[in-house]
Motif scaffolding. Sequence first.
Motif, mmCIF file in Angstrom:
data_model
loop_
_atom_site.group_PDB
_atom_site.id
_atom_site.type_symbol
_atom_site.label_atom_id
_atom_site.label_comp_id
_atom_site.label_asym_id
_atom_site.label_seq_id
_atom_site.Cartn_x
_atom_site.Cartn_y
_atom_site.Cartn_z
ATOM 1 N N MET A 139 48.678 53.356 92.242
ATOM 2 C CA MET A 139 47.719 53.724 91.201
ATOM 3 C C MET A 139 46.462 52.861 91.271
ATOM 4 S SD MET A 139 48.220 53.728 87.077
ATOM 5 C CE MET A 139 46.837 54.059 85.988
ATOM 6 N N THR A 140 46.648 51.548 91.489
ATOM 7 C CA THR A 140 45.496 50.644 91.523
ATOM 8 C C THR A 140 44.579 50.958 92.688
ATOM 9 O OG1 THR A 140 46.783 49.012 92.772
ATOM 10 C CG2 THR A 140 46.707 48.768 90.381
ATOM 11 N N GLN A 141 45.149 51.503 93.805
ATOM 12 C CA GLN A 141 44.312 51.833 94.961
ATOM 13 C C GLN A 141 43.344 52.959 94.622
ATOM 14 O OE1 GLN A 141 44.147 50.184 97.851
ATOM 15 N NE2 GLN A 141 45.592 48.728 96.965
ATOM 16 N N ALA A 142 43.728 53.834 93.660
ATOM 17 C CA ALA A 142 42.883 54.966 93.291
ATOM 18 C C ALA A 142 41.756 54.559 92.356
ATOM 19 C CB ALA A 142 43.735 56.042 92.631
ATOM 20 N N LEU A 143 41.881 53.397 91.737
ATOM 21 C CA LEU A 143 40.846 52.936 90.818
ATOM 22 C C LEU A 143 39.621 52.469 91.591
ATOM 23 C CD1 LEU A 143 42.975 50.844 88.278
ATOM 24 C CD2 LEU A 143 41.877 53.045 87.839
ATOM 25 N N GLU A 144 38.452 52.862 91.118
ATOM 26 C CA GLU A 144 37.216 52.428 91.760
ATOM 27 C C GLU A 144 37.043 50.931 91.577
ATOM 28 O OE1 GLU A 144 32.503 53.794 91.940
ATOM 29 O OE2 GLU A 144 33.876 54.661 90.443
ATOM 30 N N LEU A 145 36.681 50.248 92.645
ATOM 31 C CA LEU A 145 36.536 48.794 92.599
ATOM 32 C C LEU A 145 35.082 48.408 92.323
ATOM 33 C CD1 LEU A 145 37.736 45.936 93.023
ATOM 34 C CD2 LEU A 145 37.219 46.199 95.465
ATOM 35 N N TYR A 146 34.890 47.521 91.353
ATOM 36 C CA TYR A 146 33.557 47.017 91.006
ATOM 37 C C TYR A 146 33.441 45.547 91.389
ATOM 38 C CZ TYR A 146 32.478 51.288 88.482
ATOM 39 O OH TYR A 146 32.217 52.597 88.171
ATOM 40 N N ASP A 147 32.230 45.145 91.747
ATOM 41 C CA ASP A 147 31.998 43.730 92.029
ATOM 42 C C ASP A 147 32.113 42.903 90.756
ATOM 43 O OD1 ASP A 147 31.366 44.145 94.756
ATOM 44 O OD2 ASP A 147 29.329 44.724 94.218
ATOM 45 N N MET A 148 31.614 43.459 89.674
ATOM 46 C CA MET A 148 31.593 42.726 88.406
ATOM 47 C C MET A 148 31.902 43.674 87.250
ATOM 48 S SD MET A 148 28.354 40.852 86.555
ATOM 49 C CE MET A 148 28.391 39.504 87.733
ATOM 50 N N THR A 149 32.720 43.199 86.341
ATOM 51 C CA THR A 149 32.944 43.922 85.093
ATOM 52 C C THR A 149 32.560 43.012 83.942
ATOM 53 O OG1 THR A 149 34.722 45.281 86.009
ATOM 54 C CG2 THR A 149 34.630 45.059 83.615
ATOM 55 N N ILE A 150 31.630 43.479 83.139
ATOM 56 C CA ILE A 150 31.169 42.736 81.971
ATOM 57 C C ILE A 150 31.922 43.269 80.762
ATOM 58 C CG2 ILE A 150 29.167 42.201 80.517
ATOM 59 C CD1 ILE A 150 27.472 43.035 83.087
ATOM 60 N N ILE A 151 32.520 42.379 80.004
ATOM 61 C CA ILE A 151 33.233 42.792 78.798
ATOM 62 C C ILE A 151 32.393 42.355 77.600
ATOM 63 C CG2 ILE A 151 35.378 42.652 77.491
ATOM 64 C CD1 ILE A 151 36.821 41.948 80.068
ATOM 65 N N GLY A 152 31.816 43.331 76.929
ATOM 66 C CA GLY A 152 30.973 43.052 75.770
ATOM 67 C C GLY A 152 29.580 43.613 75.943
ATOM 68 N N GLY A 153 29.103 44.357 74.937
ATOM 69 C CA GLY A 153 27.823 45.046 75.043
ATOM 70 C C GLY A 153 26.757 44.541 74.102
ATOM 71 N N GLY A 154 26.766 43.234 73.787
ATOM 72 C CA GLY A 154 25.706 42.624 73.005
ATOM 73 C C GLY A 154 24.571 42.162 73.902
ATOM 74 N N PRO A 155 23.662 41.318 73.384
ATOM 75 C CA PRO A 155 22.519 40.864 74.184
ATOM 76 C C PRO A 155 22.913 40.240 75.521
ATOM 77 C CG PRO A 155 22.152 40.313 71.894
ATOM 78 C CD PRO A 155 23.551 40.852 71.980
ATOM 79 N N ALA A 156 23.927 39.361 75.543
ATOM 80 C CA ALA A 156 24.331 38.714 76.792
ATOM 81 C C ALA A 156 24.880 39.741 77.782
ATOM 82 C CB ALA A 156 25.364 37.621 76.525
ATOM 83 N N GLY A 157 25.742 40.632 77.316
ATOM 84 C CA GLY A 157 26.322 41.635 78.200
ATOM 85 C C GLY A 157 25.297 42.599 78.744
ATOM 86 N N LEU A 158 24.365 43.029 77.892
ATOM 87 C CA LEU A 158 23.344 43.980 78.327
ATOM 88 C C LEU A 158 22.402 43.353 79.353
ATOM 89 C CD1 LEU A 158 22.538 45.664 74.901
ATOM 90 C CD2 LEU A 158 23.672 46.729 76.863
ATOM 91 N N TYR A 159 22.014 42.092 79.121
ATOM 92 C CA TYR A 159 21.120 41.465 80.095
ATOM 93 C C TYR A 159 21.866 41.180 81.402
ATOM 94 C CZ TYR A 159 17.075 39.067 81.897
ATOM 95 O OH TYR A 159 15.987 38.732 82.661
ATOM 96 N N ALA A 160 23.153 40.835 81.303
ATOM 97 C CA ALA A 160 23.951 40.639 82.526
ATOM 98 C C ALA A 160 24.024 41.937 83.321
ATOM 99 C CB ALA A 160 25.352 40.149 82.166
ATOM 100 N N ALA A 161 24.127 43.076 82.629
ATOM 101 C CA ALA A 161 24.166 44.370 83.319
ATOM 102 C C ALA A 161 22.864 44.624 84.070
ATOM 103 C CB ALA A 161 24.430 45.486 82.318
ATOM 104 N N PHE A 162 21.732 44.263 83.450
ATOM 105 C CA PHE A 162 20.436 44.396 84.117
ATOM 106 C C PHE A 162 20.333 43.444 85.307
ATOM 107 C CE2 PHE A 162 16.228 42.325 84.437
ATOM 108 C CZ PHE A 162 15.522 43.369 85.019
ATOM 109 N N TYR A 163 20.580 42.165 85.070
ATOM 110 C CA TYR A 163 20.359 41.159 86.113
ATOM 111 C C TYR A 163 21.335 41.321 87.274
ATOM 112 C CZ TYR A 163 19.418 36.643 88.276
ATOM 113 O OH TYR A 163 19.079 35.658 89.170
#
Length: 353
Positions: free
Chosen positions: A1-25
């Motif tokens: 099952m895990t092999q079918a999951l798309e792999l990301y370099d980074m996962t940010i947990i949290g969508g406040g100012p820090a998380g949103l800017y981390a998503a941009f940067y």
Amino acid sequence: MTQALELYDMTIIGGGPAGLYAAFYSGMRDLKTKLIEAKEELGGRLLIYPEKMIWDVGGVTPIRCEHLIRQMIQQAHTFDPTFVLGQQISGLERLEDGTMLLTAVTGEQHRTRTVVLALGHGVLKMAKLDIEGAERYEVTNLHYTVQELESFHGKRVLISGGGDSAVDWANALEPIAASVTVVHRRERFGGHEKNVKRMKESSVDVRTPYVLDRLHGNVSGDAIEAVSIARVNAEGLIMEETEQLVIDAVIVNHGLRGDFGSIVDWGMDMGQWDINVNEKLATNLPGIFVAGDTANYPSKVNLIAGAFTDAVLAVNSAKLYLEPAAAKVAYVSSHNAKFKEKNKALGMAEEDA
């Protein structure tokens, strides 16, 4: 099952100012990124105060929270990261290939190489008024946040609390409400000194040390028509008889209660409200970094501007964790090739206008 999951370099947990800017940067660092937010909307703690004015973001003139959130979300989409809403992450499993498997409370799973925790103080809930029967008035005139200032126009308002938001609301409502009374159990307010001084020098009736003791409903029992307040001593015990005030609305700001959920069981070095990190914003667990209010380190700056800096440091550290030979930082946007086509598009849009 895990092999079918798309792999990301980074996962940010949290969508406040820090998380949103981390998503941009993270896009500036060429990282394939996913952001997961427990609520159904992005913005984090700022969502609680949509009409509050923000003054201390560098290069940004005074701006309402709701407008700042909108701009941060737009910026976060610049490099097309994946956004997932309505999932609270609870589980962490390290797989044999070195990647991590994140599991949400509702069962969804996400596979990633690094994690940036931008949790704020966890899933936040307003501290409710500890008076029996108070909840019945929440649908009428007992409020835990101010969504629209104009809804209090010409009303007699009582605010219970002494933090930044209580002081800000008092100052914002003073010119439009019929009257504003603030009760706080301590002589000292937790708000910024300048704002506290402004409040005390205005027509706001400041009562300290006082507490909200009782709510008195109208004949139909569906709204508050008066309150009783009482003076208290240093231990919070009532010292004298209560005083009754006729009011049209009560606003309660007794703070927020945060909950990190099962993340506290991951094995990180944690404080009561935050996670201890080093100068690289790295936790004691490999591949896991922290940004924003969640991060605790000696030179911490508790401003939105500080959350942006945390995001940059955490993302840079994650990039070097994945690619030790990579540049330590991204090229500034004025010299970054990633913005070449975007700048062209902006130039064409300006010409068309």
